[in-house]
Design an enzyme around this catalytic site. Structure first.
Site, mmCIF file in Angstrom:
data_model
loop_
_atom_site.group_PDB
_atom_site.id
_atom_site.type_symbol
_atom_site.label_atom_id
_atom_site.label_comp_id
_atom_site.label_asym_id
_atom_site.label_seq_id
_atom_site.Cartn_x
_atom_site.Cartn_y
_atom_site.Cartn_z
ATOM 1 N N SER A 52 0.801 -1.228 0.000
ATOM 2 C CA SER A 52 0.000 0.000 0.000
ATOM 3 C C SER A 52 0.831 1.273 0.000
ATOM 4 O O SER A 52 0.331 2.330 -0.341
ATOM 5 C CB SER A 52 -0.959 0.017 1.194
ATOM 6 O OG SER A 52 -0.268 0.245 2.396
ATOM 7 N N LYS A 84 0.617 4.343 6.909
ATOM 8 C CA LYS A 84 -0.143 5.190 5.980
ATOM 9 C C LYS A 84 0.368 6.618 6.062
ATOM 10 O O LYS A 84 0.996 7.022 7.039
ATOM 11 C CB LYS A 84 -1.645 5.190 6.326
ATOM 12 C CG LYS A 84 -2.303 3.828 6.318
ATOM 13 C CD LYS A 84 -2.433 3.257 4.938
ATOM 14 C CE LYS A 84 -3.084 1.877 5.005
ATOM 15 N NZ LYS A 84 -2.983 1.172 3.751
#
Length: 153
Positions: A11, A49
């Protein structure tokens, strides 16, 4: 106290690759800053993230691109798209995304898009080169044929 962590998943490509080792520092009392790559808790999982929105920010996604308070995250000019999503980030929360939008499950896709700032544990300071896990193949070395014949006498 500074710590090390290993990145899993894709990700955060291309910024961080699976098996990269990163150096972390704890988040201070002020919490994360916009643009920080952070390690956060989401249920029982720990995720890496990028923080793009903080309390009071307006995050918009139009034509697959993110804007925070009207400013494009990627620096490119706005191109109107067929659909726009808008999130107003509540106080003491943040909006997080993976750099690899096509493969990341993040605030853009979660039912509850906002992460409490107290769930942000650490901020990534750097990727440590040379500490990627290396996969090696272990094979038994064969003795040369002459040595095998000599051992039979």
């Amino acid at each position: 106290m500074w710590r090390l962590a290993r990145v899993t998943g894709v990700s955060m490509l291309p910024t961080y690759r699976p098996q990269d080792t990163v150096l972390l520092r704890p988040v201070g009392p002020a919490g994360p800053s916009r643009g920080d790559v952070a390690v956060l808790r989401r249920g029982a999982m720990r995720l890496v993230k990028r923080v793009v929105g903080l309390g009071g920010d307006r995050v918009e996604m139009e034509a697959g691109r993110l804007f925070v308070n009207g400013v494009p995250v990627d620096g490119r000019t706005r191109v109107p798209g067929p659909a726009t999503w808008v999130w107003d980030v509540p106080a003491d929360r943040c909006f997080v995304v993976g750099d690899n939008a096509a493969a990341s499950e993040d605030s853009r896709t979660w039912d509850e898009p906002f992460v409490p700032t107290q769930d942000v544990d650490a901020v990534v300071l750097a990727r440590l080169p040379g500490l990627r896990r290396r996969t090696t193949r272990v094979t038994r070395r064969r003795r040369p044929a002459a040595a095998r014949r000599a051992g039979r006498s």
